[in-house]
Scaffold this motif. Structure first.
Motif, PDB file in Angstrom:
ATOM      1  N   THR A  12      38.231  24.219  40.657  1.00  0.00           N
ATOM      2  CA  THR A  12      38.870  24.491  39.369  1.00  0.00           C
ATOM      3  C   THR A  12      39.345  25.944  39.307  1.00  0.00           C
ATOM      4  O   THR A  12      38.578  26.869  39.602  1.00  0.00           O
ATOM      5  CB  THR A  12      37.896  24.219  38.208  1.00  0.00           C
ATOM      6  N   ARG A  13      40.582  26.136  38.938  1.00  0.00           N
ATOM      7  CA  ARG A  13      41.140  27.471  38.771  1.00  0.00           C
ATOM      8  C   ARG A  13      40.857  27.955  37.353  1.00  0.00           C
ATOM      9  O   ARG A  13      41.044  27.221  36.375  1.00  0.00           O
ATOM     10  CB  ARG A  13      42.650  27.448  39.020  1.00  0.00           C
ATOM     11  N   PHE A  14      40.399  29.198  37.203  1.00  0.00           N
ATOM     12  CA  PHE A  14      40.018  29.716  35.892  1.00  0.00           C
ATOM     13  C   PHE A  14      40.185  31.223  35.863  1.00  0.00           C
ATOM     14  O   PHE A  14      40.266  31.876  36.912  1.00  0.00           O
ATOM     15  CB  PHE A  14      38.569  29.334  35.565  1.00  0.00           C
ATOM     16  N   ARG A  15      40.237  31.778  34.651  1.00  0.00           N
ATOM     17  CA  ARG A  15      40.250  33.227  34.472  1.00  0.00           C
ATOM     18  C   ARG A  15      38.808  33.711  34.325  1.00  0.00           C
ATOM     19  O   ARG A  15      38.108  33.297  33.398  1.00  0.00           O
ATOM     20  CB  ARG A  15      41.048  33.623  33.226  1.00  0.00           C
ATOM     21  N   ASP A  16      38.411  34.596  35.209  1.00  0.00           N
ATOM     22  CA  ASP A  16      37.055  35.155  35.145  1.00  0.00           C
ATOM     23  C   ASP A  16      37.072  36.320  34.154  1.00  0.00           C
ATOM     24  O   ASP A  16      37.124  37.488  34.525  1.00  0.00           O
ATOM     25  CB  ASP A  16      36.622  35.618  36.544  1.00  0.00           C
ATOM     26  N   LEU A  17      37.006  35.981  32.887  1.00  0.00           N
ATOM     27  CA  LEU A  17      37.247  36.954  31.831  1.00  0.00           C
ATOM     28  C   LEU A  17      36.156  38.007  31.713  1.00  0.00           C
ATOM     29  O   LEU A  17      36.413  39.134  31.289  1.00  0.00           O
ATOM     30  CB  LEU A  17      37.429  36.221  30.497  1.00  0.00           C
ATOM     31  N   ASN A  18      34.924  37.644  32.047  1.00  0.00           N
ATOM     32  CA  ASN A  18      33.848  38.637  31.959  1.00  0.00           C
ATOM     33  C   ASN A  18      33.508  39.250  33.311  1.00  0.00           C
ATOM     34  O   ASN A  18      32.576  40.049  33.422  1.00  0.00           O
ATOM     35  CB  ASN A  18      32.600  38.038  31.310  1.00  0.00           C
ATOM     36  N   GLY A  19      34.255  38.863  34.348  1.00  0.00           N
ATOM     37  CA  GLY A  19      34.124  39.500  35.651  1.00  0.00           C
ATOM     38  C   GLY A  19      32.808  39.275  36.355  1.00  0.00           C
ATOM     39  O   GLY A  19      32.430  40.080  37.221  1.00  0.00           O
ATOM     40  N   ASN A  20      32.113  38.175  36.063  1.00  0.00           N
ATOM     41  CA  ASN A  20      30.816  37.949  36.710  1.00  0.00           C
ATOM     42  C   ASN A  20      30.889  37.034  37.918  1.00  0.00           C
ATOM     43  O   ASN A  20      29.867  36.683  38.509  1.00  0.00           O
ATOM     44  CB  ASN A  20      29.794  37.401  35.700  1.00  0.00           C
ATOM     45  N   GLY A  21      32.096  36.604  38.293  1.00  0.00           N
ATOM     46  CA  GLY A  21      32.258  35.772  39.469  1.00  0.00           C
ATOM     47  C   GLY A  21      31.861  34.320  39.283  1.00  0.00           C
ATOM     48  O   GLY A  21      31.852  33.555  40.254  1.00  0.00           O
ATOM     49  N   VAL A  22      31.552  33.932  38.054  1.00  0.00           N
ATOM     50  CA  VAL A  22      31.105  32.570  37.754  1.00  0.00           C
ATOM     51  C   VAL A  22      32.012  31.986  36.668  1.00  0.00           C
ATOM     52  O   VAL A  22      32.427  32.697  35.751  1.00  0.00           O
ATOM     53  CB  VAL A  22      29.634  32.559  37.275  1.00  0.00           C
ATOM     54  N   MET A  23      32.309  30.687  36.772  1.00  0.00           N
ATOM     55  CA  MET A  23      33.077  30.028  35.721  1.00  0.00           C
ATOM     56  C   MET A  23      32.122  29.632  34.596  1.00  0.00           C
ATOM     57  O   MET A  23      31.503  28.578  34.626  1.00  0.00           O
ATOM     58  CB  MET A  23      33.811  28.791  36.248  1.00  0.00           C
ATOM     59  N   ASP A  24      31.995  30.524  33.621  1.00  0.00           N
ATOM     60  CA  ASP A  24      31.152  30.229  32.460  1.00  0.00           C
ATOM     61  C   ASP A  24      31.824  29.159  31.605  1.00  0.00           C
ATOM     62  O   ASP A  24      33.045  28.975  31.658  1.00  0.00           O
ATOM     63  CB  ASP A  24      30.926  31.504  31.653  1.00  0.00           C
ATOM     64  N   PRO A  25      31.047  28.439  30.800  1.00  0.00           N
ATOM     65  CA  PRO A  25      31.636  27.334  30.030  1.00  0.00           C
ATOM     66  C   PRO A  25      32.838  27.741  29.179  1.00  0.00           C
ATOM     67  O   PRO A  25      33.798  26.989  29.065  1.00  0.00           O
ATOM     68  CB  PRO A  25      30.464  26.846  29.171  1.00  0.00           C
ATOM     69  N   TYR A  26      32.826  28.933  28.594  1.00  0.00           N
ATOM     70  CA  TYR A  26      33.962  29.307  27.753  1.00  0.00           C
ATOM     71  C   TYR A  26      35.213  29.575  28.576  1.00  0.00           C
ATOM     72  O   TYR A  26      36.332  29.573  28.054  1.00  0.00           O
ATOM     73  CB  TYR A  26      33.610  30.505  26.864  1.00  0.00           C
ATOM     74  N   GLU A  27      35.045  29.774  29.895  1.00  0.00           N
ATOM     75  CA  GLU A  27      36.181  29.988  30.797  1.00  0.00           C
ATOM     76  C   GLU A  27      36.672  28.693  31.443  1.00  0.00           C
ATOM     77  O   GLU A  27      37.678  28.706  32.152  1.00  0.00           O
ATOM     78  CB  GLU A  27      35.783  30.975  31.892  1.00  0.00           C
ATOM     79  N   ASP A  28      35.990  27.600  31.210  1.00  0.00           N
ATOM     80  CA  ASP A  28      36.262  26.337  31.885  1.00  0.00           C
ATOM     81  C   ASP A  28      37.414  25.597  31.183  1.00  0.00           C
ATOM     82  O   ASP A  28      37.245  25.076  30.078  1.00  0.00           O
ATOM     83  CB  ASP A  28      35.006  25.467  31.877  1.00  0.00           C
ATOM     84  N   PRO A  29      38.602  25.517  31.802  1.00  0.00           N
ATOM     85  CA  PRO A  29      39.747  24.900  31.137  1.00  0.00           C
ATOM     86  C   PRO A  29      39.611  23.391  30.955  1.00  0.00           C
ATOM     87  O   PRO A  29      40.402  22.780  30.230  1.00  0.00           O
ATOM     88  CB  PRO A  29      40.916  25.235  32.074  1.00  0.00           C
ATOM     89  N   ARG A  30      38.598  22.787  31.562  1.00  0.00           N
ATOM     90  CA  ARG A  30      38.409  21.337  31.429  1.00  0.00           C
ATOM     91  C   ARG A  30      37.685  20.965  30.146  1.00  0.00           C
ATOM     92  O   ARG A  30      37.753  19.811  29.713  1.00  0.00           O
ATOM     93  CB  ARG A  30      37.628  20.798  32.633  1.00  0.00           C
TER      94      ARG A  30
END
Length: 628
Positions: A12-30
């Protein structure tokens, strides 16, 4: 410009908005916007929550750069409000070019990436597709396509044109990164003197409700999404019944009256806006006087301060769960240069800024317009005067709109595309046609209209530019040398300039000075006279009737569009969205909240003649838009 994307282990492609290298739920476009909102809300600090609850003006540099010094209107450097105060909602004023607007939007979004959770910025605007230039109300079109004022759109009495306008404006807004509209303004201007009615759609509640539906469809679509502009509908529950027509921006205009018992009538378009899913709602400054609902007196405080209005009526009775943003500067005075505009804390002027903010929160508002006093809100929570859970309720609504608009996934715009889209030839042509068609013919003695059946006319003109006249004939220096005289004038008003913004508001008497009719009569003695009146308010036209061979109204039209209408090249088809009163005595005797309320009006609402158009003449064969 494309956002920088990361890839999760599952691809899944996502924006790592908090820069932690993990796709957090709020960053998950699905996930759904609701799921992402809940996930982010749980992570936010108190300071981040507080910042989301403010919206103010910041300005851009001519090339789209970020201003790091206070501007003419904005109070703080851009980095201070975004990085220091955690704010992410901003109202933009002057936009010099489409490219500058798009570049500024992208610069804002890049700066916002430096915040703890990378919350994107939402840029909002007041109306900016017509002619009025008033920092407190609306802006002239500039690089955007230019249309009649909303009153002129209403004069067309054509829902498809409304829908088209809204869709065009949506495309132009999105192209420069504007994703929130501080409109439509669906107040019903039943007080003829009110100074904000050019931005309304008239006072036929049923028709305005239909217009509201078409308008919201054009801006928002069936539901908010990545191609939408979120609308804040205003001014709940209707700002039209202003006592004596004085505007509630100012202390002398704080009261709203309902002597005719028409509160529910004014509320009707807002019911439709809620049904059609308006993203936001803005209460007006005014305070109701002597108003009762269901036998219960309504507190005489400004509508945004009024829990009976915001929570009991809007939230609970009408079921609105969108964002309620206050109108501008209800908490603090606004000082600009040597002028001041007092905080519009009508009915609660005795409260200090802390007390005002606490009362607004208790009333049920979500966001403070025109303010950036984040520390004041933080102090209320830290002192225990306001629970953090109260902020959570508002922040949930605010974040949800950002997620629905797709800003967390891609807030950037293409500068080249902005230049191609904003103000393109097709949009400008559609806007100019609407300007011309909205012109309303009130008097046409002896079939004076259409003008210019043959090229080469000698035209005596006032208020018309040379380049516009050149397509139809030659300017005559004196009326007696002309074949026809055309005089463009504005509706009368009382000039004022004590308080900040006051000079931009047309208020007071609707009567023309007595000398005008005398002077126009002298012109009419020499040549057929066509008078064009810009009706930003319904002027008392009575003294003009004996001297005009033709009398027409416009609601925001260029000289080119007016002449296209008068010549019949674009036949005018406008009808009056409001009645034209016979006298100021009739206006003063009318009930503030009652539609069609003046005695024996000169022209009733809905009136408009439609002259037969002539065959096009060679001198005016090029498209109108080409001459702009």
């Amino acid at each position: 410009m494309q956002p920088t994307l990361s890839t999760a282990p599952d691809g899944t492609r996502f924006r790592d908005l908090n820069g932690n290298g993990v796709m957090d739920p709020y960053e998950d476009p699905r996930l759904t916007p609701e799921e992402r909102t809940a996930a982010l809300l749980a992570r936010l600090s108190l300071e981040e929550k507080a910042g989301l609850m403010f919206q103010t003006v910041i300005e851009l540099g001519d090339d789209g750069d970020l201003l790091e010094t206070p501007g003419a209107i904005s109070k703080s450097p851009t980095s201070t409000v975004i990085l220091g105060k955690g704010m992410s909602h901003f109202n933009v004023h002057h936009i010099p070019t489409a490219r500058a607007g798009a570049r500024w939007s992208n610069n804002l979004q890049r700066l916002a990436e430096q915040t703890p959770h990378g919350i994107p910025v939402t840029i909002s605007t007041d109306p900016r597709h017509a002619f009025v230039e008033n920092t407190g109300v609306a802006f002239s079109a500039g690089p955007f396509s230019q249309w009649p004022e909303p009153m002129g759109l209403a004069a067309l009495d054509d829902l498809e044109v409304i829908r088209t306008f809204a869709d065009v404006a949506r495309q132009e807004y999105c192209a420069v990164g504007i994703r929130a509209a501080l409109h439509p303004q669906i107040d019903l201007p039943t007080e003829p003197r009110w100074g904000r009615q050019a931005q309304t759609f008239g006072y036929d509640a049923e028709r305005v409700s239909q217009i509201t539906a078409a308008y919201l469809e054009g801006f928002q679509g069936d539901a908010l999404g990545p191609e939408s502009v979120a609308c804040t509908t205003k001014h709940f529950p209707g700002g039209g019944p202003q006592r004596d027509g004085e505007d509630a921006h100012f202390p002398y205009g704080r009261e709203q009256d309902y002597p005719g018992g028409m509160f529910e009538y004014h509320l009707a378009p807002f019911r439709e806006a809620i049904r059609r899913g308006t993203a936001g709602m803005m209460p007006y400054y005014g305070m109701p006087v002597g108003l009762e609902r269901d036998g219960r007196p309504i507190d005489e405080v400004g509508f945004a301060y009024n829990r009976q209005i915001v929570t009991d009526l809007l939230r609970e009775e009408l079921g609105f769960d969108g964002v309620v943003v206050t109108d501008w500067e209800l908490v603090n005075d606004n000082h600009v240069g040597d002028q001041v505009l007092p905080a519009r804390a009508w009915g609660v002027e005795h409260l200090d800024a802390t007390g005002r903010m606490r009362m607004l929160l208790d009333a049920g508002v979500d966001q403070f317009g025109g303010e950036e006093c984040v520390d004041l809100l933080l102090d209320l929570v830290r002192s225990g005067a306001v629970a953090e859970e109260r902020l959570d309720a508002s922040v949930r609504r605010i974040l949800l709109v950002k997620f629905q608009l797709g800003l967390f996934d891609d807030p950037y715009v293409d500068e080249d595309a902005a230049e191609r889209i904003v103000g393109n030839a097709a949009f400008r042509e559609a806007g100019t046609r609407a300007q011309a068609e909205s012109v309303t013919v009130l008097v046409d003695r002896e079939e004076t209209l259409p003008l210019f059946a043959a090229p080469g006319a000698r035209i005596y003109a006032e208020g018309l530019a040379d380049h516009a006249l050149a397509a139809y004939g030659e300017r005559a220096v004196r009326p007696e040398e002309a074949d026809v005289a055309i005089v463009r004038i504005g509706a009368p008003f009382d000039p004022r300039d004590d308080l900040f913004l006051e000079k931009w508001f047309h208020q007071g008497s609707l009567e023309f000075p007595p000398g005008l009719a005398v002077r126009l009569a002298r012109i009419a003695d020499q040549v057929p006279l066509v008078i064009v009146v810009n009706l930003d308010r319904p002027a008392v036209l009575t003294p003009l009737l004996p001297v005009a061979s033709a009398l027409v109204a416009d609601y925001g039209s260029s000289d080119e569009a007016v002449l296209a209408a008068l010549s019949g090249r674009i036949p005018p088809r406008g009808v009056l969205p409001v009645e034209i009163p016979r006298s100021m005595d009739a206006v003063r005797a009318s009930a503030t909240d009652v539609p069609d309320g003046t005695a024996d009006p000169v022209f009733p609402r809905g009136f408009g003649l439609r002259p037969v158009a002539p065959a096009p003449v060679a001198a005016a064969s090029e498209p109108v838009a080409a001459r702009q």
